[in-house]
Design an enzyme around this catalytic site. Structure first.
Site, PDB file in Angstrom:
ATOM      1  N   ASP A  60       0.865  -1.179   0.000  1.00 13.91           N
ATOM      2  CA  ASP A  60       0.000   0.000   0.000  1.00 13.91           C
ATOM      3  C   ASP A  60       0.902   1.230   0.000  1.00 13.91           C
ATOM      4  O   ASP A  60       1.781   1.369   0.859  1.00 13.91           O
ATOM      5  CB  ASP A  60      -0.871  -0.003   1.261  1.00 13.91           C
ATOM      6  CG  ASP A  60      -2.259   0.557   1.001  1.00 13.91           C
ATOM      7  OD1 ASP A  60      -2.377   1.470   0.159  1.00 13.91           O
ATOM      8  OD2 ASP A  60      -3.216   0.089   1.641  1.00 13.91           O
ATOM      9  N   ASP A  87      -2.932   4.649  -2.708  1.00 11.05           N
ATOM     10  CA  ASP A  87      -4.037   5.223  -1.963  1.00 11.05           C
ATOM     11  C   ASP A  87      -4.427   6.585  -2.540  1.00 11.05           C
ATOM     12  O   ASP A  87      -3.556   7.440  -2.769  1.00 11.05           O
ATOM     13  CB  ASP A  87      -3.606   5.366  -0.499  1.00 11.05           C
ATOM     14  CG  ASP A  87      -4.733   5.748   0.426  1.00 11.05           C
ATOM     15  OD1 ASP A  87      -5.635   4.916   0.638  1.00 11.05           O
ATOM     16  OD2 ASP A  87      -4.703   6.878   0.958  1.00 11.05           O
ATOM     17  N   GLU A 135      -6.319   3.651  -6.378  1.00  9.48           N
ATOM     18  CA  GLU A 135      -7.575   3.939  -5.680  1.00  9.48           C
ATOM     19  C   GLU A 135      -8.007   5.344  -6.076  1.00  9.48           C
ATOM     20  O   GLU A 135      -7.255   6.307  -5.898  1.00  9.48           O
ATOM     21  CB  GLU A 135      -7.391   3.849  -4.172  1.00  9.48           C
ATOM     22  CG  GLU A 135      -8.707   4.063  -3.422  1.00  9.48           C
ATOM     23  CD  GLU A 135      -8.533   4.391  -1.952  1.00  9.48           C
ATOM     24  OE1 GLU A 135      -9.399   3.983  -1.156  1.00  9.48           O
ATOM     25  OE2 GLU A 135      -7.550   5.061  -1.596  1.00  9.48           O
ATOM     26  N   HIS A 148     -10.584  -2.543   4.038  1.00  8.47           N
ATOM     27  CA  HIS A 148     -10.364  -2.028   5.392  1.00  8.47           C
ATOM     28  C   HIS A 148     -11.188  -0.777   5.688  1.00  8.47           C
ATOM     29  O   HIS A 148     -11.253  -0.350   6.845  1.00  8.47           O
ATOM     30  CB  HIS A 148      -8.882  -1.715   5.585  1.00  8.47           C
ATOM     31  CG  HIS A 148      -8.381  -0.628   4.676  1.00  8.47           C
ATOM     32  ND1 HIS A 148      -8.197  -0.817   3.320  1.00  8.47           N
ATOM     33  CD2 HIS A 148      -8.055   0.665   4.923  1.00  8.47           C
ATOM     34  CE1 HIS A 148      -7.769   0.300   2.778  1.00  8.47           C
ATOM     35  NE2 HIS A 148      -7.679   1.224   3.717  1.00  8.47           N
ATOM     36  N   ASP A 149     -11.813  -0.192   4.665  1.00 10.93           N
ATOM     37  CA  ASP A 149     -12.609   1.025   4.846  1.00 10.93           C
ATOM     38  C   ASP A 149     -14.108   0.784   4.779  1.00 10.93           C
ATOM     39  O   ASP A 149     -14.884   1.742   4.876  1.00 10.93           O
ATOM     40  CB  ASP A 149     -12.239   2.053   3.774  1.00 10.93           C
ATOM     41  CG  ASP A 149     -10.907   2.729   4.032  1.00 10.93           C
ATOM     42  OD1 ASP A 149     -10.492   2.775   5.198  1.00 10.93           O
ATOM     43  OD2 ASP A 149     -10.278   3.199   3.066  1.00 10.93           O
TER      44      ASP A 149
END
Length: 575
Positions: A115, A223, A281, A352-353
């Site tokens: 990430d 990200d 993302e 994870h969000d």
């Protein structure tokens, strides 16, 4: 340390010489390390804990691990606030532990994607500390700094350079007395935005990325990468639900985004000997923008992470939920299948969000197993690369949080504080947190039915879901009827059937309120997917053909589906 990646496949073909990158047929498994497995009893997951559970991931059959941030960080946003891009935070282990993880994964023919968070850093990063120290500092222009509004005093309400609201509540601007200027933070005030307009910033980031690739990493999930280019005018935005301005039109997919990504590709990825996976993302990205970015011949990224389908059950904000319309979901996912035909998409319902999909979109009580597997069937058999978030393969559910003290997520806590301050009833706000909080995805993985779900011998950093007694890996891995076994069959189907990877897509029954059905076709091969995504039986004509996968009892009707039943057929020429 350089750890060679897995070979490109049984054929030994260099995918640089073909138009078919290896990741098209891959399945990605996301690990949120803080919650995966704790090896040293401090209650926080770590790299050694991941290594100890690699056989679980290998048995699932996935090809890639996406590792959420393990860099040095003050942990204001659980690692998405990075203070050193080239070291591992001691809470997770050491660089040697990460090298050992890469080696252990490559021995199992699994790649590692890191990430990468380069829209912003931590406010404790040395770059920011120097930038904030003085307007004449060497790195003064490495972050986005602006003066107060003309005629106003910095640090007073309304003096912010724009009216934009943060993703984590409150304004996006924070006053710095040291410089007597505001710095931009689209997320937490401890996550200042980097100034990508500065070529020195880009050069430092690209150098860091090459360092990780040379260490053996196989790619990056980037990200909020479409936020790195801001509109240089910095205009005010239209008011949103909390009274602050919507800055998305001015900081998402900005004027120089493609230029910056092209430079990244040229300076980092084109110089690397292996084909690496690059995932962008991109909140708010359109299919038209995505196909330009991910075009299989001319694109700048491997695939995008888009959010359209994840907003369909939201009102003006994510905290105001509404029932999901299956027709709307089919329209959204179907449009992306059509619109991204020349590009590539990430397929996901969980990360994870996001809350757990079986609780959010399925039925996590009466039809827990059926809905967990039906949702997975629909998702995995679309065109694109599927992502499995840790615990999703077990059917992990949302958590019955008792009180505000059980939550740890900064977004959730900030929302509660601001909503209550605006006059909302605390009980109603707490109900929204239970439903939508990112902490639902961040409770420890349920390895066993024993103490703390086998996650730690200490006290877990976030409460373990009480249902670990019956939802856990230990009970599922040897059970042929488990959610885990079904996910393993889905992964195997993608690996064995080229039509799942490269086939075209045709939506069936687009207006049916309960049945999600579609066909995939490649040359003479066709498969059909039918799933009843509701709590009631439905009548529907089903095709002739070989039943490849089925999540219900062996006895099945040709004219209907039971609640949350899913079937995958190989169609005959006459079907």
């Amino acid at each position: 340390m350089r750890v060679p990646p897995p070979s490109p496949g049984d054929t030994g073909v260099d995918t640089r010489l073909t138009s078919e990158p290896w990741w098209k047929a891959a399945v990605v498994y996301q690990i949120y390390p803080r919650s995966f497995a704790d090896s040293d009893g401090d209650g926080i997951g770590d790299l050694r804990g991941i290594i100890e559970h690699l056989d679980h991931i290998a048995d699932l059959g996935v090809d890639v691990i996406w590792l959420s941030p393990v860099y040095r960080s003050p942990q204001d946003d659980n690692g998405y606030d990075i203070s050193d891009y080239q070291d591992v935070d001691p809470v997770f282990g050491t660089l040697a532990d990460l090298d050992a993880l890469i080696e252990a994964l490559h021995e199992r023919d699994i790649r590692l994607v890191m990430d990468l968070v380069v829209n912003h850093t931590s406010d404790e990063h040395p770059w920011f500390l120097e930038s904030r120290s003085a307007r004449a500092a060497a790195k003064a222009d490495w972050y986005v700094w602006r003066d107060p509004r003309p005629g106003m005093v910095g640090g007073t309400p309304g003096a912010e350079p724009t009216n934009w609201g943060s993703f984590f509540s409150g304004p996006v601007w924070e006053w710095s007395p040291e410089r007597e200027q505001y710095y931009l933070h689209l997320f937490s005030r401890k996550q200042p935005d980097l100034n990508w307009e500065n070529p020195e910033v880009r050069a430092a980031i690209f150098d860091m990325m090459r360092w990780w690739l040379d260490r053996g990493v196989d790619g990056f999930r980037m990200d909020v990468i479409n936020l790195i280019s801001k509109d240089p005018r910095f205009p005010d935005g239209e008011p949103r639900h909390d009274g602050l301005g919507d800055g998305m039109p001015f900081f998402a997919h900005g004027p120089r985004l493609n230029e910056f990504l092209a430079e990244m590709k040229r300076e980092v990825f084109d110089t690397h000997p292996e084909v690496v996976l690059t995932v962008g993302e991109m909140p708010g990205v359109t299919a038209e923008q995505a196909v330009e970015l991910t075009h299989l011949q001319t694109g700048l990224l491997g695939m995008v992470f888009q959010f359209e389908h994840m907003d369909l059950d939201h009102g003006p904000s994510k905290w105001e939920s509404r029932p999901l319309s299956l027709v709307d979901l089919k329209r959204s996912l179907g449009d992306w299948q059509t619109g991204l035909h020349q590009g590539w998409n990430s397929l996901y319902l969980s990360n994870h969000d996001q809350p757990r999909p079986v609780s959010r979109f399925g039925n996590d009580t009466t039809y827990w197993r059926e809905s967990a597997t039906a949702l997975a069937t629909v998702l995995h058999l679309h065109r694109g690369t599927p992502y499995v978030y840790q615990g999703e393969e077990l059917g992990m559910t949302n958590v019955p949080f008792d009180s505000l003290e059980d939550f740890a997520d900064i977004e959730s806590l900030n929302f509660y504080r601001d909503a209550v301050a605006r006059g909302h009833r605390p009980a109603e706000v707490l109900a929204a947190l239970r439903r939508e909080s990112r902490d639902n995805a961040r409770t420890p993985v349920q390895w066993t039915g024993g103490s703390h779900a086998g996650f730690t011998t200490g006290t877990p950093w976030l409460p373990v879901n009480p249902n670990h007694i019956w939802i856990n890996a230990e009970s599922q891995r040897t059970d042929p009827g488990s959610v885990f076994s079904y996910y393993r069959a889905l992964v195997a189907l993608r690996h064995s059937e080229p039509v799942v990877v490269d086939g075209d897509f045709t939506m069936l029954l687009p207006e049916h309120p309960a049945v999600y059905a579609f066909e995939r076709g490649l040359a003479d091969e066709r498969i059909a997917v039918y799933a009843n995504l509701s709590d009631a039986p439905v009548t529907v004509d089903l095709p002739d053909g070989e039943l490849l996968l089925h999540n219900a009892a062996p006895e099945h009707s040709r004219t209907g589906l039971t609640p949350w039943e899913a079937r995958v057929y190989r169609l005959s020429d006459t079907a």
